[in-house]
Every structure is written in structure tokens, then in C-alpha cells.
Design a protein around this motif. Sequence first.
Motif, mmCIF file in Angstrom:
data_model
loop_
_atom_site.group_PDB
_atom_site.id
_atom_site.type_symbol
_atom_site.label_atom_id
_atom_site.label_comp_id
_atom_site.label_asym_id
_atom_site.label_seq_id
_atom_site.Cartn_x
_atom_site.Cartn_y
_atom_site.Cartn_z
ATOM 1 N N GLY A 34 31.243 39.658 44.574
ATOM 2 C CA GLY A 34 32.619 39.357 44.194
ATOM 3 C C GLY A 34 33.257 38.369 45.152
ATOM 4 O O GLY A 34 33.932 37.424 44.741
ATOM 5 N N ASP A 35 33.027 38.572 46.457
ATOM 6 C CA ASP A 35 33.581 37.634 47.457
ATOM 7 C C ASP A 35 33.041 36.235 47.218
ATOM 8 O O ASP A 35 33.763 35.243 47.337
ATOM 9 N N LEU A 36 31.770 36.149 46.892
ATOM 10 C CA LEU A 36 31.166 34.830 46.680
ATOM 11 C C LEU A 36 31.740 34.156 45.438
ATOM 12 O O LEU A 36 31.700 32.941 45.313
ATOM 13 N N LEU A 37 32.267 34.963 44.537
ATOM 14 C CA LEU A 37 32.804 34.395 43.297
ATOM 15 C C LEU A 37 34.231 33.880 43.472
ATOM 16 O O LEU A 37 34.800 33.316 42.560
ATOM 17 N N GLU A 38 34.827 34.102 44.641
ATOM 18 C CA GLU A 38 36.209 33.662 44.812
ATOM 19 C C GLU A 38 36.275 32.203 45.195
ATOM 20 O O GLU A 38 35.697 31.772 46.187
ATOM 21 N N VAL A 63 25.343 46.047 34.454
ATOM 22 C CA VAL A 63 25.979 47.185 33.782
ATOM 23 C C VAL A 63 27.496 46.951 33.682
ATOM 24 O O VAL A 63 28.075 46.163 34.419
ATOM 25 N N GLU A 64 28.112 47.665 32.764
ATOM 26 C CA GLU A 64 29.520 47.426 32.413
ATOM 27 C C GLU A 64 30.436 47.562 33.612
ATOM 28 O O GLU A 64 31.350 46.767 33.814
ATOM 29 N N LYS A 65 30.216 48.562 34.444
ATOM 30 C CA LYS A 65 31.094 48.816 35.594
ATOM 31 C C LYS A 65 31.081 47.625 36.549
ATOM 32 O O LYS A 65 32.123 47.186 37.038
ATOM 33 N N ASP A 66 29.897 47.075 36.803
ATOM 34 C CA ASP A 66 29.797 45.932 37.709
ATOM 35 C C ASP A 66 30.389 44.674 37.078
ATOM 36 O O ASP A 66 31.000 43.853 37.743
ATOM 37 N N TYR A 67 30.208 44.552 35.769
ATOM 38 C CA TYR A 67 30.791 43.405 35.060
ATOM 39 C C TYR A 67 32.309 43.430 35.189
ATOM 40 O O TYR A 67 32.955 42.431 35.462
ATOM 41 N N ARG A 68 32.879 44.618 35.008
ATOM 42 C CA ARG A 68 34.335 44.764 35.102
ATOM 43 C C ARG A 68 34.807 44.386 36.506
ATOM 44 O O ARG A 68 35.755 43.639 36.687
ATOM 45 N N PHE A 69 34.106 44.887 37.508
ATOM 46 C CA PHE A 69 34.447 44.581 38.897
ATOM 47 C C PHE A 69 34.416 43.074 39.130
ATOM 48 O O PHE A 69 35.347 42.494 39.684
ATOM 49 N N LEU A 70 33.351 42.444 38.653
ATOM 50 C CA LEU A 70 33.206 41.000 38.882
ATOM 51 C C LEU A 70 34.267 40.212 38.125
ATOM 52 O O LEU A 70 34.823 39.255 38.661
ATOM 53 N N SER A 71 34.568 40.615 36.882
ATOM 54 C CA SER A 71 35.554 39.806 36.153
ATOM 55 C C SER A 71 36.937 39.924 36.771
ATOM 56 O O SER A 71 37.731 38.997 36.709
ATOM 57 N N GLU A 72 37.215 41.074 37.408
ATOM 58 C CA GLU A 72 38.517 41.190 38.079
ATOM 59 C C GLU A 72 38.575 40.286 39.308
ATOM 60 O O GLU A 72 39.613 39.724 39.630
ATOM 61 N N ARG A 73 37.444 40.143 39.987
ATOM 62 C CA ARG A 73 37.425 39.307 41.194
ATOM 63 C C ARG A 73 37.363 37.824 40.884
ATOM 64 O O ARG A 73 37.871 37.010 41.638
#
Length: 318
Positions: A34-38, A63-73
Motif C-alpha cells: 500500500g505504501d508503495l502505491l502512494e 483476495v477481496e480483503k487485500d484488494y479493498r485495503f489496496l484500493s483505499e490506499r
Amino acid sequence: MLTDFRYLEQAEQELTGSGFALKEHEPEMWKTVGDLLEVGNGFIPRRRYRQELRWGFEGDHLVEKDYRFLSERARGIRLIPREGLLAEMRSIKSPEELMLIKKAVSVTDEAWGRVWPQIKPGLTETEVAALFEYEQRRLGASGASFETIVASGPRSALPHGIAGQRLLQAGDLLVLDGGAVVDGYCSDFTRTIVVGGELREQKQQELYDLVLAAQEATLSGLKPGITGREGDALGRRVIEEAGYGSYFRHGLGHSLGLAIHEEPRLSPRTETVLAQGMVLTVEPGIYLPGWGGIRIEDVVVITESGCEDLTGSEKRLT
Ligand code: GLY
Ligand code: MN
Ligand code: MN
């Protein structure tokens, strides 16, 4: 490449010369991702990118949970699922990969050569599986490429009968399906034998010969330019014409490499065109509930004009 501290030293060695950067991730890996995606974190400098940023991910693995986390970041970055992207990149093997697959295949062949003469009435399926895996390891495998299947007697009709405590009896069909991992690459192998030296009935030989004929028809017909569906039909047709089509319900084969099942498949649903350098299993089978089953599985590589069978083990009914 992200990994945790346990693998850093090995990863550094293995990445030398690869062009990949190595980074240790935090205990929660997706936080680091997530940090790398910022944007603006140094990894993605803010100024240089005016157009929309897009990140591809493997839609069939996240998986869905990680996708959600990443899209928020990942604000300002579009996450794009790409199913099969890496699978496709992996489908044609490099000469180095092919060499490792051949090594794994020969370890399995050699292990089978040591194990089958030891199979006799009174052993359990699990004991046979253990012998096979032990010999593969002695020959250099780091482990089995999947849980070894040993299915005997009526249980041989279970296409994926995990080895159990059944005692082998004379006259049983025994299906052993196993493989090795050597330097990260897999083999996959099946032989069917009769325990104790004597057939119980002539039908065992007849159906064995039918499965073998289906395999041989496939081996002589596989070539670049045909689709996975046409490849599947080469063997399936033989079994169907003999009236056993409804007892052969799985695909005729699949690719393998770093994983035991890779793309493409030989199956009625596969439109992928086969190409030189693809590695495939050829594994026709017939499974009659309550009676038993037969499968024969080799690994082949698609060549310029046909295919080369990498598996060397005996195929007459033993
Ligand atoms: N061992 C699983 C398979 O043959 O596909
Ligand atoms: Mn197999
Ligand atoms: Mn297989």
C-alpha cells in the motif's frame, strides 16, 4: 521484490543480475505494498506522472480483503485486474526452465524404477506413497510437487484418491500419481500397475490398452498450431469411440513448471494455440466406479513439428 527478513539473504543472491530491486516488507505485507502505491512516496514521484496511473494485479490471486485495503490506499491509481497475465507469460518455457523440468521428470522416473518392484500385497497405499517420496528426495528432489496419489483396487476409480490405509491385494489395479520438485520446477507422473503379478480379469488389460492407445494417439498428434481443445480430442476420441467417454471426465492434460498446474490445458474448453516450448502432461484415464481405474501420465514438450516425450518409464502393463 518484497520479502520478509527470513528470505532476504537468499533473495539477494537469487536476484543478482535480474534487474529487480529487493525490499524487506513489514510484518503486514499489504501495508508495504500500500505504501508503495502512494503517489509521492519516492517510488512513484508525483511530478513525473500527469496521466492516470494504472497498476495491474492478478485478479485470480488477490483476495477481496487485500484488494479493498489496496484500493483505499491507492488514491489516484487505477487497479486493474488481469487474470492469466503471468500465466500466459509463463506458458512458454525457456531452455533453462526446460532443463530443470527434465531434471524433475528424470528424478521421478528413477524413483519409480526403484519403487515399483517393491510394491506387493500387504503394503498400505500410504507406505507406497512414502517409499516413492523418499526415493525422489534421495535423488535430489526438495519435495513432492503435490500430495502423492496412491489408489488401489476399487479406490483406483477415484481420479484423485489420496493414499490411505487400504492394504494392497493381489490382482488390484494400483494408480500412483506423483511428482518431484527440483530447483523449484515440477514433474508430474502416473503409472497404473497390477499388484502381485497376476491380472484379476482380462478387462484390466483391455482397458489398460485402451488408455495407452489414447495416450499414444495424443503423443503422435500433438504439435504447434493446434488448440488445446484439438489436443484434448486426440486422446478423448479414442476413449469415446470405444464407448468409455463418460468415464473420462477430466482434461487430457495441463502445463506445469513452477506450479504443478499451469496454462494452457488440454481440455475441451481450451482455445489456446499450442506453441513450441510449451510443456504439457498427457494423462488419459478411465474410471469405473466400484471396479477401478487406470491412468497413464507423461510430460511432453512441444517441439518445432510435434512433441517430445520426456517421461521414460515403462508403459506396458506391469
Ligand atoms: N497430479 C495431478 C494431476 O495429474 O493433474
Ligand atoms: Mn499427475
Ligand atoms: Mn497431471
